[in-house]
Design an enzyme around this catalytic site. Sequence first.
Site, PDB file in Angstrom:
ATOM      1  N   ASP A  22      83.853 -75.968  32.042  1.00 12.67           N
ATOM      2  CA  ASP A  22      84.371 -75.839  33.417  1.00 12.67           C
ATOM      3  C   ASP A  22      85.224 -77.064  33.712  1.00 12.67           C
ATOM      4  O   ASP A  22      84.745 -78.199  33.608  1.00 12.67           O
ATOM      5  CB  ASP A  22      83.174 -75.760  34.389  1.00 12.67           C
ATOM      6  CG  ASP A  22      83.596 -75.546  35.841  1.00 12.67           C
ATOM      7  OD1 ASP A  22      84.787 -75.712  36.164  1.00 12.67           O
ATOM      8  OD2 ASP A  22      82.724 -75.226  36.666  1.00 12.67           O
ATOM      9  N   GLU A 123      87.168 -71.799  33.929  1.00 12.47           N
ATOM     10  CA  GLU A 123      85.942 -71.831  33.126  1.00 12.47           C
ATOM     11  C   GLU A 123      85.908 -70.732  32.076  1.00 12.47           C
ATOM     12  O   GLU A 123      86.488 -69.660  32.244  1.00 12.47           O
ATOM     13  CB  GLU A 123      84.692 -71.773  34.009  1.00 12.47           C
ATOM     14  CG  GLU A 123      84.524 -70.538  34.823  1.00 12.47           C
ATOM     15  CD  GLU A 123      83.285 -70.626  35.725  1.00 12.47           C
ATOM     16  OE1 GLU A 123      82.178 -70.792  35.205  1.00 12.47           O
ATOM     17  OE2 GLU A 123      83.447 -70.506  36.945  1.00 12.47           O
TER      18      GLU A 123
HETATM   19  P1  TTP Z   1      85.317 -74.551  40.743  1.00  9.99           P
HETATM   20  O1  TTP Z   1      85.220 -74.749  39.276  1.00  9.99           O
HETATM   21  O2  TTP Z   1      84.191 -73.933  41.467  1.00  9.99           O
HETATM   22  O3  TTP Z   1      85.570 -75.954  41.462  1.00  9.99           O
HETATM   23  P2  TTP Z   1      86.419 -77.184  40.982  1.00  9.99           P
HETATM   24  O4  TTP Z   1      86.968 -77.005  39.621  1.00  9.99           O
HETATM   25  O5  TTP Z   1      87.448 -77.484  42.042  1.00  9.99           O
HETATM   26  O6  TTP Z   1      85.359 -78.342  41.036  1.00  9.99           O
HETATM   27  P3  TTP Z   1      84.195 -78.679  39.997  1.00  9.99           P
HETATM   28  O7  TTP Z   1      84.528 -80.066  39.503  1.00  9.99           O
HETATM   29  O8  TTP Z   1      82.974 -78.656  40.831  1.00  9.99           O
HETATM   30  O9  TTP Z   1      84.215 -77.652  38.927  1.00  9.99           O
HETATM   31  O10 TTP Z   1      86.596 -73.720  41.101  1.00  9.99           O
HETATM   32  C1  TTP Z   1      87.805 -73.764  40.345  1.00  9.99           C
HETATM   33  C2  TTP Z   1      89.017 -73.689  41.254  1.00  9.99           C
HETATM   34  O11 TTP Z   1      88.962 -72.522  42.059  1.00  9.99           O
HETATM   35  C3  TTP Z   1      89.122 -74.840  42.231  1.00  9.99           C
HETATM   36  O12 TTP Z   1      89.758 -75.977  41.677  1.00  9.99           O
HETATM   37  C4  TTP Z   1      89.878 -74.246  43.363  1.00  9.99           C
HETATM   38  C5  TTP Z   1      89.497 -72.790  43.362  1.00  9.99           C
HETATM   39  N1  TTP Z   1      88.497 -72.524  44.418  1.00  9.99           N
HETATM   40  C6  TTP Z   1      88.941 -72.115  45.670  1.00  9.99           C
HETATM   41  O13 TTP Z   1      90.150 -71.943  45.882  1.00  9.99           O
HETATM   42  N2  TTP Z   1      88.015 -71.887  46.654  1.00  9.99           N
HETATM   43  C7  TTP Z   1      86.682 -72.079  46.482  1.00  9.99           C
HETATM   44  O14 TTP Z   1      85.884 -71.865  47.419  1.00  9.99           O
HETATM   45  C8  TTP Z   1      86.224 -72.513  45.165  1.00  9.99           C
HETATM   46  C9  TTP Z   1      84.753 -72.740  44.930  1.00  9.99           C
HETATM   47  C10 TTP Z   1      87.165 -72.715  44.189  1.00  9.99           C
HETATM   48 MG    MG Z   2      85.747 -76.377  37.975  1.00 14.57          MG
END
Ligand code: TTP
Ligand code: MG
Length: 380
Positions: A22, A123
């Site tokens: 991820d 991911e």
């Molecule tokens: P995630 O992998 O859930 O979050 P992330 O990569 O930003 O942070 P982490 O370090 O915790 O993995 O989501 C991937 C992408 O999806 C994120 O960068 C932006 C988008 N996203 C949204 O637009 N809205 C949301 O509510 C979430 C959870 C993610």
């Molecule tokens: Mg992420």
Amino acid sequence: MSLWKNPVEKQASQPRVIMLVDLDYFFAQCEEVRNPSLRNKPVVVCVYSGRSGESGVVSTANYEARKYGVKSGIPITVAKKRLANVDAVFLPVDHDYYDRVSEEVMNILRNHADVFEQAGVDEAYLDVSERVGRSFDKARELAEKIKEEVRRSKGLTCSIGIGPNKLVAKIAADSQKPDGLTVVKPEEVQGFLSPLPVNRLIGVGAKTQSRMESLGIKTIGDLAGFSVQRLVELFGEKLGIYFYNASHGVDNRPVEEKGETASISRISTLREDTRDTEAIMRKAGELCDEIQAELARRRLKAKQIGIIVISKDTSVHSRSKTLAQPTSNPEALKKDVRELFERFLRESGLEARRVGVKVSGFVRGDSQRRLGSFIQGEAE
Ligand code: TTP
Ligand code: MG
């Protein structure tokens, strides 16, 4: 919510080694890569609703911004308040750019998997059982190599979880972020899961969580203390069995490549009903060009090609053939399409009103690996 509905089962006898990769704070990290001067500042990527200047929600934020309580899903106005006295940067989402970066990273990851499954924009699950000889220590080394390659070639950090199945790999990846690497060996699964709150399991939302709490279930370990019969009584058969398996870290879902279409087709109406090959090919040639563009975009080659003819009486006819070599070459596609139309016209006395071209049986542009099964034309 994706629940797996297999009956109560033990883990498969051959232990698997599954990785979940991820990318960290993905959209915001992409912005940092594009503009390194953003590093060390709070970066907030926003989905502006367009109604007024600041209406909308936060898509994601880097870890600098998260220190101030800024995270996915909160209103932009709230994020601005939390970062009022800080030199923070607010940017609009740029999905085209993130998609491109995602595709490049996925191509790296795919190369390190026996079986690869993209699970989201940032991911992917990798079944690496064979290539690490089912050794979790070797899997850790492989994960370190992958992290290094993604960092070196794309400038991005990621968090990786390794476990005997998807469920454990996913929870492991989430448990240490950013830039984490968490390995949970089969004998460690129950000890790893037990202290975690139940809502770390997919399918336990706020409602189920409060219901579980009223039953004295706070942790995954508490849930694992219930018999399967009791869980089925409480939550119904499907969820009860799922909760039982999940709380014991059992998950037999395979890693499987998906999201790839089985076929690409284009169909269009001719200027007038005709049996003239040249008139048909003028239109069908354009369709081949469109299909070729789509194949190139997805970096695929096709092994089967088909035509569709819809005649004046709206009956639908198709012909198809398997190619000696998978191709994405437009001239090769046109040559085969022409042959198929000629065959159709020889075999049928009908006039064509609409014509279509369809390709399937995909292999990746850079390998011969088969992706999807051939789906027969709409109707004969
Ligand atoms: P995630 O992998 O859930 O979050 P992330 O990569 O930003 O942070 P982490 O370090 O915790 O993995 O989501 C991937 C992408 O999806 C994120 O960068 C932006 C988008 N996203 C949204 O637009 N809205 C949301 O509510 C979430 C959870 C993610
Ligand atoms: Mg992420």
